[in-house]
Design a protein around this motif. Structure first.
Motif, PDB file in Angstrom:
ATOM      1  N   MET A  15       3.538  26.843 -19.520  1.00  0.00           N
ATOM      2  CA  MET A  15       4.759  27.532 -19.194  1.00  0.00           C
ATOM      3  C   MET A  15       5.931  26.551 -19.358  1.00  0.00           C
ATOM      4  O   MET A  15       5.922  25.458 -18.827  1.00  0.00           O
ATOM      5  CB  MET A  15       4.665  28.035 -17.762  1.00  0.00           C
ATOM      6  N   SER A  16       6.920  26.932 -20.096  1.00  0.00           N
ATOM      7  CA  SER A  16       8.074  26.057 -20.322  1.00  0.00           C
ATOM      8  C   SER A  16       9.092  26.236 -19.195  1.00  0.00           C
ATOM      9  O   SER A  16       9.174  27.292 -18.580  1.00  0.00           O
ATOM     10  CB  SER A  16       8.705  26.351 -21.673  1.00  0.00           C
ATOM     11  N   PRO A  17       9.889  25.169 -18.936  1.00  0.00           N
ATOM     12  CA  PRO A  17      10.893  25.272 -17.876  1.00  0.00           C
ATOM     13  C   PRO A  17      11.978  26.287 -18.213  1.00  0.00           C
ATOM     14  O   PRO A  17      12.206  26.603 -19.384  1.00  0.00           O
ATOM     15  CB  PRO A  17      11.480  23.868 -17.780  1.00  0.00           C
ATOM     16  N   ASP A  18      12.641  26.775 -17.193  1.00  0.00           N
ATOM     17  CA  ASP A  18      13.727  27.733 -17.416  1.00  0.00           C
ATOM     18  C   ASP A  18      14.889  27.023 -18.130  1.00  0.00           C
ATOM     19  O   ASP A  18      14.981  25.802 -18.119  1.00  0.00           O
ATOM     20  CB  ASP A  18      14.165  28.359 -16.098  1.00  0.00           C
ATOM     21  N   PRO A  19      15.791  27.776 -18.752  1.00  0.00           N
ATOM     22  CA  PRO A  19      16.901  27.178 -19.515  1.00  0.00           C
ATOM     23  C   PRO A  19      17.785  26.243 -18.690  1.00  0.00           C
ATOM     24  O   PRO A  19      18.261  25.229 -19.184  1.00  0.00           O
ATOM     25  CB  PRO A  19      17.697  28.384 -20.018  1.00  0.00           C
ATOM     26  N   GLN A  20      18.005  26.569 -17.425  1.00  0.00           N
ATOM     27  CA  GLN A  20      18.843  25.721 -16.580  1.00  0.00           C
ATOM     28  C   GLN A  20      18.181  24.362 -16.350  1.00  0.00           C
ATOM     29  O   GLN A  20      18.845  23.321 -16.413  1.00  0.00           O
ATOM     30  CB  GLN A  20      19.121  26.416 -15.253  1.00  0.00           C
ATOM     31  N   THR A  21      16.890  24.348 -16.092  1.00  0.00           N
ATOM     32  CA  THR A  21      16.159  23.093 -15.913  1.00  0.00           C
ATOM     33  C   THR A  21      16.154  22.299 -17.210  1.00  0.00           C
ATOM     34  O   THR A  21      16.353  21.081 -17.201  1.00  0.00           O
ATOM     35  CB  THR A  21      14.716  23.372 -15.447  1.00  0.00           C
ATOM     36  N   THR A  22      15.950  22.966 -18.329  1.00  0.00           N
ATOM     37  CA  THR A  22      15.961  22.299 -19.631  1.00  0.00           C
ATOM     38  C   THR A  22      17.318  21.649 -19.892  1.00  0.00           C
ATOM     39  O   THR A  22      17.389  20.499 -20.341  1.00  0.00           O
ATOM     40  CB  THR A  22      15.621  23.299 -20.751  1.00  0.00           C
ATOM     41  N   ALA A  23      18.398  22.349 -19.588  1.00  0.00           N
ATOM     42  CA  ALA A  23      19.750  21.797 -19.783  1.00  0.00           C
ATOM     43  C   ALA A  23      19.960  20.576 -18.891  1.00  0.00           C
ATOM     44  O   ALA A  23      20.515  19.557 -19.327  1.00  0.00           O
ATOM     45  CB  ALA A  23      20.802  22.858 -19.501  1.00  0.00           C
ATOM     46  N   TRP A  24      19.511  20.651 -17.638  1.00  0.00           N
ATOM     47  CA  TRP A  24      19.649  19.519 -16.723  1.00  0.00           C
ATOM     48  C   TRP A  24      18.856  18.321 -17.232  1.00  0.00           C
ATOM     49  O   TRP A  24      19.367  17.192 -17.237  1.00  0.00           O
ATOM     50  CB  TRP A  24      19.186  19.924 -15.324  1.00  0.00           C
ATOM     51  N   LEU A  25      17.613  18.543 -17.661  1.00  0.00           N
ATOM     52  CA  LEU A  25      16.796  17.449 -18.194  1.00  0.00           C
ATOM     53  C   LEU A  25      17.433  16.829 -19.440  1.00  0.00           C
ATOM     54  O   LEU A  25      17.412  15.605 -19.614  1.00  0.00           O
ATOM     55  CB  LEU A  25      15.375  17.943 -18.513  1.00  0.00           C
ATOM     56  N   ASP A  26      18.013  17.662 -20.301  1.00  0.00           N
ATOM     57  CA  ASP A  26      18.701  17.138 -21.484  1.00  0.00           C
ATOM     58  C   ASP A  26      19.866  16.235 -21.089  1.00  0.00           C
ATOM     59  O   ASP A  26      20.074  15.178 -21.688  1.00  0.00           O
ATOM     60  CB  ASP A  26      19.200  18.282 -22.372  1.00  0.00           C
ATOM     61  N   GLN A  27      20.628  16.637 -20.075  1.00  0.00           N
ATOM     62  CA  GLN A  27      21.738  15.808 -19.602  1.00  0.00           C
ATOM     63  C   GLN A  27      21.231  14.497 -19.005  1.00  0.00           C
ATOM     64  O   GLN A  27      21.798  13.434 -19.248  1.00  0.00           O
ATOM     65  CB  GLN A  27      22.567  16.563 -18.561  1.00  0.00           C
ATOM     66  N   GLU A  28      20.168  14.563 -18.234  1.00  0.00           N
ATOM     67  CA  GLU A  28      19.578  13.357 -17.648  1.00  0.00           C
ATOM     68  C   GLU A  28      19.067  12.417 -18.739  1.00  0.00           C
ATOM     69  O   GLU A  28      19.262  11.201 -18.658  1.00  0.00           O
ATOM     70  CB  GLU A  28      18.449  13.722 -16.680  1.00  0.00           C
ATOM     71  N   ASP A  29      18.407  12.968 -19.746  1.00  0.00           N
ATOM     72  CA  ASP A  29      17.905  12.150 -20.859  1.00  0.00           C
ATOM     73  C   ASP A  29      19.047  11.467 -21.600  1.00  0.00           C
ATOM     74  O   ASP A  29      18.961  10.289 -21.947  1.00  0.00           O
ATOM     75  CB  ASP A  29      17.099  13.010 -21.844  1.00  0.00           C
ATOM     76  N   ALA A  30      20.138  12.190 -21.834  1.00  0.00           N
ATOM     77  CA  ALA A  30      21.290  11.615 -22.535  1.00  0.00           C
ATOM     78  C   ALA A  30      21.932  10.510 -21.701  1.00  0.00           C
ATOM     79  O   ALA A  30      22.301   9.449 -22.232  1.00  0.00           O
ATOM     80  CB  ALA A  30      22.308  12.708 -22.859  1.00  0.00           C
ATOM     81  N   HIS A  31      22.053  10.728 -20.394  1.00  0.00           N
ATOM     82  CA  HIS A  31      22.616   9.706 -19.512  1.00  0.00           C
ATOM     83  C   HIS A  31      21.743   8.451 -19.513  1.00  0.00           C
ATOM     84  O   HIS A  31      22.240   7.329 -19.630  1.00  0.00           O
ATOM     85  CB  HIS A  31      22.769  10.250 -18.088  1.00  0.00           C
ATOM     86  N   LEU A  32      20.440   8.631 -19.387  1.00  0.00           N
ATOM     87  CA  LEU A  32      19.514   7.498 -19.386  1.00  0.00           C
ATOM     88  C   LEU A  32      19.605   6.721 -20.701  1.00  0.00           C
ATOM     89  O   LEU A  32      19.649   5.485 -20.697  1.00  0.00           O
ATOM     90  CB  LEU A  32      18.079   7.987 -19.146  1.00  0.00           C
ATOM     91  N   ALA A  33      19.666   7.420 -21.807  1.00  0.00           N
ATOM     92  CA  ALA A  33      19.783   6.753 -23.114  1.00  0.00           C
ATOM     93  C   ALA A  33      21.074   5.930 -23.185  1.00  0.00           C
ATOM     94  O   ALA A  33      21.063   4.801 -23.704  1.00  0.00           O
ATOM     95  CB  ALA A  33      19.738   7.783 -24.240  1.00  0.00           C
ATOM     96  N   ARG A  34      22.171   6.459 -22.646  1.00  0.00           N
ATOM     97  CA  ARG A  34      23.441   5.709 -22.635  1.00  0.00           C
ATOM     98  C   ARG A  34      23.326   4.442 -21.790  1.00  0.00           C
ATOM     99  O   ARG A  34      23.786   3.370 -22.182  1.00  0.00           O
ATOM    100  CB  ARG A  34      24.586   6.578 -22.114  1.00  0.00           C
ATOM    101  N   VAL A  35      22.721   4.565 -20.617  1.00  0.00           N
ATOM    102  CA  VAL A  35      22.558   3.406 -19.726  1.00  0.00           C
ATOM    103  C   VAL A  35      21.702   2.336 -20.403  1.00  0.00           C
ATOM    104  O   VAL A  35      22.051   1.149 -20.390  1.00  0.00           O
ATOM    105  CB  VAL A  35      21.946   3.832 -18.370  1.00  0.00           C
ATOM    106  N   ILE A  36      20.606   2.728 -21.015  1.00  0.00           N
ATOM    107  CA  ILE A  36      19.718   1.762 -21.663  1.00  0.00           C
ATOM    108  C   ILE A  36      20.396   1.137 -22.879  1.00  0.00           C
ATOM    109  O   ILE A  36      20.269  -0.073 -23.113  1.00  0.00           O
ATOM    110  CB  ILE A  36      18.365   2.410 -21.997  1.00  0.00           C
ATOM    111  N   ARG A  37      21.147   1.914 -23.645  1.00  0.00           N
ATOM    112  CA  ARG A  37      21.897   1.350 -24.773  1.00  0.00           C
ATOM    113  C   ARG A  37      22.893   0.299 -24.298  1.00  0.00           C
ATOM    114  O   ARG A  37      23.063  -0.746 -24.905  1.00  0.00           O
ATOM    115  CB  ARG A  37      22.627   2.440 -25.548  1.00  0.00           C
ATOM    116  N   GLN A  38      23.548   0.578 -23.182  1.00  0.00           N
ATOM    117  CA  GLN A  38      24.583  -0.321 -22.674  1.00  0.00           C
ATOM    118  C   GLN A  38      24.009  -1.541 -21.953  1.00  0.00           C
ATOM    119  O   GLN A  38      24.508  -2.645 -22.106  1.00  0.00           O
ATOM    120  CB  GLN A  38      25.512   0.442 -21.734  1.00  0.00           C
ATOM    121  N   HIS A  39      22.957  -1.359 -21.162  1.00  0.00           N
ATOM    122  CA  HIS A  39      22.451  -2.430 -20.289  1.00  0.00           C
ATOM    123  C   HIS A  39      21.057  -2.951 -20.661  1.00  0.00           C
ATOM    124  O   HIS A  39      20.583  -3.878 -20.018  1.00  0.00           O
ATOM    125  CB  HIS A  39      22.426  -1.952 -18.837  1.00  0.00           C
TER     126      HIS A  39
END
Length: 160
Positions: A1-25
């Protein structure tokens, strides 16, 4: 079962934030508060050291601030070229005692965010090293350690 669209959007935002932090630090620290069960301690771990050719680092049983400070200190040493070896003892820069580097035998159950970042399933988890810390000058396995084993569970004896 795949997550609902709202959860998917939140996870996408979290993944993008994490990628930015790792790129920077070069790495990030993920903190996980204690669960509701007795076998679920609070812990923190790095995300990004695997990309530098080193296992991720895990600290169990400390509050968020000390966990973050400790992981930042040791991760900076790793990013500067230090390779930690299981069994190695480290002195903490903040005068907070010593650390023992130990292999985490169950990283797929612990470093979930790192595995998500590197797109690895738990059975092919990124490797991790647990940094076991002293309290009152003693490691958990030494006589005189002032708290029960639950305050800092041994590697492989707990699950996230």
């Amino acid at each position: 079962m795949s997550p609902d669209p709202q959860t998917t959007a939140w996870l996408d935002q979290e993944d993008a934030h994490l990628a930015r932090v790792i790129r920077q630090h070069r790495w990030a620290v993920q903190y996980v508060g204690a669960g509701t069960g007795d076998d679920e301690p609070c812990f923190g771990y790095t995300i990004g050291l695997f990309g530098l050719g080193h296992p991720e680092l895990v600290v169990v049983g400390l509050a968020p601030g000390p966990t973050h400070d400790l992981l930042q200190q040791v991760a900076a040493e790793v990013a500067a070229g230090r390779d930690l070896v299981p069994g190695e003892l480290l002195d903490r820069d903040d005068g907070g005692g010593r650390l023992c580097v130990e292999v985490s035998p169950n990283p797929g159950e612990v470093v979930l965010g790192a595995n998500r970042f590197y797109q690895r399933p738990p059975e092919y988890s990124v490797p991790a090293l647990q940094l076991t810390w002293t309290r009152a000058g003693c490691f958990p396995w030494e006589e005189g350690h002032p708290c029960d084993p639950g305050c800092q569970p041994r590697p492989g004896t707990w699950r996230a």
